[in-house]
Write a protein that holds these residues in place. Structure first.
Motif, PDB file in Angstrom:
ATOM      1  N   ASP A 224       0.828  -1.206   0.000  1.00 14.21           N
ATOM      2  CA  ASP A 224       0.000   0.000   0.000  1.00 14.21           C
ATOM      3  C   ASP A 224       0.862   1.255   0.000  1.00 14.21           C
ATOM      4  O   ASP A 224       0.567   2.242  -0.683  1.00 14.21           O
ATOM      5  N   ILE A 225       1.941   1.222   0.754  1.00 11.88           N
ATOM      6  CA  ILE A 225       2.853   2.366   0.811  1.00 11.88           C
ATOM      7  C   ILE A 225       3.667   2.456  -0.471  1.00 11.88           C
ATOM      8  O   ILE A 225       3.905   3.554  -1.001  1.00 11.88           O
ATOM      9  N   ALA A 226       4.079   1.305  -0.997  1.00 11.14           N
ATOM     10  CA  ALA A 226       4.877   1.296  -2.231  1.00 11.14           C
ATOM     11  C   ALA A 226       4.113   1.927  -3.385  1.00 11.14           C
ATOM     12  O   ALA A 226       4.688   2.658  -4.198  1.00 11.14           O
ATOM     13  N   HIS A 227       2.818   1.670  -3.482  1.00  8.89           N
ATOM     14  CA  HIS A 227       2.011   2.270  -4.549  1.00  8.89           C
ATOM     15  C   HIS A 227       1.967   3.790  -4.409  1.00  8.89           C
ATOM     16  O   HIS A 227       2.018   4.518  -5.409  1.00  8.89           O
ATOM     17  N   ALA A 228       1.859   4.266  -3.163  1.00  6.55           N
ATOM     18  CA  ALA A 228       1.833   5.714  -2.935  1.00  6.55           C
ATOM     19  C   ALA A 228       3.165   6.352  -3.313  1.00  6.55           C
ATOM     20  O   ALA A 228       3.204   7.424  -3.932  1.00  6.55           O
ATOM     21  N   VAL A 229       4.262   5.699  -2.954  1.00  7.29           N
ATOM     22  CA  VAL A 229       5.593   6.202  -3.331  1.00  7.29           C
ATOM     23  C   VAL A 229       5.710   6.241  -4.852  1.00  7.29           C
ATOM     24  O   VAL A 229       6.215   7.218  -5.426  1.00  7.29           O
ATOM     25  N   SER A 230       5.241   5.189  -5.508  1.00  4.38           N
ATOM     26  CA  SER A 230       5.311   5.108  -6.967  1.00  4.38           C
ATOM     27  C   SER A 230       4.668   6.324  -7.617  1.00  4.38           C
ATOM     28  O   SER A 230       5.210   6.890  -8.578  1.00  4.38           O
ATOM     29  N   PHE A 231       3.537   6.746  -7.101  1.00  5.32           N
ATOM     30  CA  PHE A 231       2.890   7.943  -7.661  1.00  5.32           C
ATOM     31  C   PHE A 231       3.707   9.192  -7.389  1.00  5.32           C
ATOM     32  O   PHE A 231       3.954   9.994  -8.304  1.00  5.32           O
ATOM     33  N   LEU A 232       4.154   9.373  -6.165  1.00  2.73           N
ATOM     34  CA  LEU A 232       4.830  10.620  -5.796  1.00  2.73           C
ATOM     35  C   LEU A 232       6.165  10.814  -6.499  1.00  2.73           C
ATOM     36  O   LEU A 232       6.617  11.949  -6.654  1.00  2.73           O
ATOM     37  N   VAL A 233       6.804   9.735  -6.927  1.00  3.02           N
ATOM     38  CA  VAL A 233       8.085   9.880  -7.638  1.00  3.02           C
ATOM     39  C   VAL A 233       7.903   9.874  -9.152  1.00  3.02           C
ATOM     40  O   VAL A 233       8.880   9.982  -9.897  1.00  3.02           O
ATOM     41  N   SER A 234       6.672   9.781  -9.608  1.00  2.00           N
ATOM     42  CA  SER A 234       6.409   9.701 -11.042  1.00  2.00           C
ATOM     43  C   SER A 234       6.521  11.063 -11.715  1.00  2.00           C
ATOM     44  O   SER A 234       6.476  12.112 -11.068  1.00  2.00           O
ATOM     45  N   GLU A 235       6.647  11.023 -13.032  1.00  2.00           N
ATOM     46  CA  GLU A 235       6.661  12.257 -13.819  1.00  2.00           C
ATOM     47  C   GLU A 235       5.361  13.024 -13.627  1.00  2.00           C
ATOM     48  O   GLU A 235       5.342  14.254 -13.553  1.00  2.00           O
ATOM     49  N   GLY A 236       4.267  12.276 -13.511  1.00  2.00           N
ATOM     50  CA  GLY A 236       2.950  12.908 -13.407  1.00  2.00           C
ATOM     51  C   GLY A 236       2.691  13.622 -12.105  1.00  2.00           C
ATOM     52  O   GLY A 236       1.710  14.374 -11.991  1.00  2.00           O
ATOM     53  N   ALA A 237       3.552  13.425 -11.091  1.00  2.00           N
ATOM     54  CA  ALA A 237       3.355  14.067  -9.791  1.00  2.00           C
ATOM     55  C   ALA A 237       4.194  15.325  -9.647  1.00  2.00           C
ATOM     56  O   ALA A 237       4.432  15.796  -8.529  1.00  2.00           O
ATOM     57  N   GLY A 238       4.626  15.890 -10.757  1.00  2.00           N
ATOM     58  CA  GLY A 238       5.507  17.047 -10.709  1.00  2.00           C
ATOM     59  C   GLY A 238       4.903  18.307 -10.121  1.00  2.00           C
ATOM     60  O   GLY A 238       5.630  19.241  -9.768  1.00  2.00           O
ATOM     61  N   PHE A 239       3.566  18.353  -9.988  1.00  2.00           N
ATOM     62  CA  PHE A 239       2.917  19.530  -9.411  1.00  2.00           C
ATOM     63  C   PHE A 239       2.438  19.251  -7.983  1.00  2.00           C
ATOM     64  O   PHE A 239       1.684  20.018  -7.406  1.00  2.00           O
ATOM     65  N   VAL A 240       2.899  18.139  -7.428  1.00  2.00           N
ATOM     66  CA  VAL A 240       2.569  17.766  -6.050  1.00  2.00           C
ATOM     67  C   VAL A 240       3.838  17.889  -5.220  1.00  2.00           C
ATOM     68  O   VAL A 240       4.791  17.130  -5.422  1.00  2.00           O
ATOM     69  N   SER A 241       3.891  18.836  -4.313  1.00  2.00           N
ATOM     70  CA  SER A 241       5.100  19.030  -3.511  1.00  2.00           C
ATOM     71  C   SER A 241       4.754  19.661  -2.168  1.00  2.00           C
ATOM     72  O   SER A 241       3.816  20.455  -2.065  1.00  2.00           O
ATOM     73  N   GLY A 242       5.505  19.270  -1.162  1.00  2.00           N
ATOM     74  CA  GLY A 242       5.289  19.799   0.178  1.00  2.00           C
ATOM     75  C   GLY A 242       4.076  19.216   0.871  1.00  2.00           C
ATOM     76  O   GLY A 242       3.592  19.779   1.857  1.00  2.00           O
ATOM     77  N   GLN A 243       3.613  18.070   0.401  1.00  2.20           N
ATOM     78  CA  GLN A 243       2.395  17.479   0.936  1.00  2.20           C
ATOM     79  C   GLN A 243       2.697  16.297   1.854  1.00  2.20           C
ATOM     80  O   GLN A 243       3.724  15.640   1.738  1.00  2.20           O
ATOM     81  N   VAL A 244       1.753  16.040   2.767  1.00  3.51           N
ATOM     82  CA  VAL A 244       1.810  14.860   3.626  1.00  3.51           C
ATOM     83  C   VAL A 244       0.607  13.996   3.292  1.00  3.51           C
ATOM     84  O   VAL A 244      -0.538  14.397   3.487  1.00  3.51           O
ATOM     85  N   LEU A 245       0.869  12.824   2.749  1.00  2.00           N
ATOM     86  CA  LEU A 245      -0.200  11.908   2.345  1.00  2.00           C
ATOM     87  C   LEU A 245      -0.382  10.846   3.423  1.00  2.00           C
ATOM     88  O   LEU A 245       0.506  10.025   3.661  1.00  2.00           O
ATOM     89  N   TYR A 246      -1.525  10.874   4.080  1.00  7.16           N
ATOM     90  CA  TYR A 246      -1.830   9.865   5.087  1.00  7.16           C
ATOM     91  C   TYR A 246      -2.394   8.621   4.390  1.00  7.16           C
ATOM     92  O   TYR A 246      -3.453   8.693   3.758  1.00  7.16           O
ATOM     93  N   VAL A 247      -1.661   7.520   4.488  1.00  6.03           N
ATOM     94  CA  VAL A 247      -2.086   6.261   3.903  1.00  6.03           C
ATOM     95  C   VAL A 247      -2.483   5.380   5.075  1.00  6.03           C
ATOM     96  O   VAL A 247      -1.679   4.620   5.613  1.00  6.03           O
ATOM     97  N   ALA A 248      -3.727   5.533   5.491  1.00  2.65           N
ATOM     98  CA  ALA A 248      -4.149   4.951   6.766  1.00  2.65           C
ATOM     99  C   ALA A 248      -5.542   4.317   6.709  1.00  2.65           C
ATOM    100  O   ALA A 248      -6.105   3.985   7.755  1.00  2.65           O
ATOM    101  N   GLY A 249      -6.097   4.178   5.512  1.00  3.38           N
ATOM    102  CA  GLY A 249      -7.401   3.534   5.403  1.00  3.38           C
ATOM    103  C   GLY A 249      -8.570   4.400   5.821  1.00  3.38           C
ATOM    104  O   GLY A 249      -9.695   3.917   5.977  1.00  3.38           O
ATOM    105  N   GLY A 250      -8.318   5.682   5.999  1.00  3.98           N
ATOM    106  CA  GLY A 250      -9.373   6.610   6.397  1.00  3.98           C
ATOM    107  C   GLY A 250      -8.785   7.983   6.648  1.00  3.98           C
ATOM    108  O   GLY A 250      -7.565   8.175   6.542  1.00  3.98           O
TER     109      GLY A 250
END
Length: 253
Positions: A224-250
Motif C-alpha cells: 500500500d505504501i509502495a504504490h503511494a511512493v510510486s505515484f509521488l516519484v512519477s513524472e505525473g506528480a511534478g505539481f505535487v510538492s510539500g504534501q503529507v499523504l496519510y495512507v491509513a485507510g481513512g
C-alpha cells in the motif's frame, strides 16, 4: 526511453518491510534501485529479487546517521548504478517508552535515524537532483506524528519530518525537485509486530483492534505504501510538492 528508464532511486531501510516493497515497486516502474540498510548482506534478497526480474539494483550497507558513511554510500551509488535523482527516506527505528521512563539514548537513537539520517541522505543526494534539473524526495512520516502514547520520541521525529519535507519543497522546487511525505497508519511489518510485543498482546489481537478503527476495514501492507511512493516519484506528480499523504485507510491529519 520512458520517463523512468535510466533514472536511479535510493531507498533507505530497504532490506525488509516497507523499504523492500518500495524498492521492488520502483524497479518495476523502471528505476535502477540502490537498496540501503545498516547490514548490506540483509539487502541481498531484495537485490536478488529485482535482478532476477530483469531490473538493476545495488546493495549498500550504511548507517544513515553517520555523515561520512552517507557521503561514501551515495558516491558509491552514483559510481556503480548512476546519479540518483529519487530518494526515499524510509530508514527508521523505534525505542518506545513512556516519557518518564525514556532514556536520553532512546530519544537520541530515534532522532538520529529519522531526522539526522534523512537530513544527511537528502543533503548528499540533492546535488545530483539539482544538476539534473529533476528530482523526487519522499520521506516516511507516520500517523504517530499526530501523537501516540509511549512514542514521544518517534512521534516527535515523524512530525519533524513533515516540517523537513515542507521546507525542502520550498527550497528545491525551482530546481525541478519535489518533496513529499507519506504518513502510514497501521502497516503489517516487523515494527508493528514489535509494538504488539511491547504492549504484551498477540499481533493478531492488535490487528483486530486496529481494524475496528479503520474505515476500509483492514490493516495496511507494505505494498500500500509502495504504490503511494510510486505515484509521488512519477513524472505525473511534478505539481505535487510539500504534501503529507496519510495512507491509513481513512481520514487522518
Amino acid at each position: 526511453m520512458s520517463s523512468t528508464n535510466g533514472r536511479v532511486a535510493i531507498v533507505t531501510g530497504g532490506a525488509r518491510g516497507i523499504g523492500a516493497a518500495v524498492a521492488g515497486r520502483l524497479s518495476a516502474d523502471g528505476f535502477g534501485v540502490a537498496v540501503l540498510d545498516l547490514d548490506e548482506e540483509a539487502c541481498a534478497p531484495v537485490v536478488r529479487g529485482i535482478t532476477e526480474a530483469g531490473g538493476k539494483a545495488l546493495a549498500v550497507g550504511v548507517d544513515v546517521a553517520d555523515e561520512k558513511a552517507v557521503k561514501d554510500a551515495v558516491a558509491r551509488v552514483a559510481e556503480q548504478l548512476g546519479a540518483p535523482t529519487v530518494l526515499v527516506n524510509n530508514a527508521g527505528i523505534t525505542r518506545d517508552n513512556l516519557l518518564f521512563k525514556m532514556s536520553v539514548d532512546e530519544w537520541d537513537s530515534v532522532m538520529g535515524v529519522h531526522l539526522r539520517g534523512s537530513f544527511l541522505m537528502t543533503r548528499a543526494v540533492q546535488r545530483y537532483m539539482t544538476e539534473a534539473g529533476w528530482g523526487r524526495i519522499v520521506s516516511l512520516s507516520s500517523t504517530s506524528a499526530l501523537g501516540n502514547r509511549g512514542q514521544v520520541n518517534y512521534a516527535a521525529a515523524k512530525a519533524g519530518l513533515q516540517g523537513f519535507t515542507k521546507t525542502l519543497a520550498i527550497e528545491l522546487g525551482k530546481f525541478g525537485v519535489t518533496a513529499n511525505a507519506i504518513a502510514p497508519g497501521f502497516i503489517e511489518t516487523d515494527m508493528t509486530v514489535a509494538t504488539a510485543a511491547r504492549m504484551g498482546v498477540e499481533f493478531e489481537q492488535l490487528k483486530k483492534a486496529a481494524v475496528t478503527q479503520i474505515p476500509v476495514g483492514r490493516t495496511g501492507t507494505p505494498d500500500d505504501i509502495a504504490h503511494a511512493v510510486s505515484f509521488l516519484v512519477s513524472e505525473g506528480a511534478g505539481f505535487v510538492s510539500g504534501q503529507v499523504l496519510y495512507v491509513a485507510g481513512g481520514p487522518r491529519g
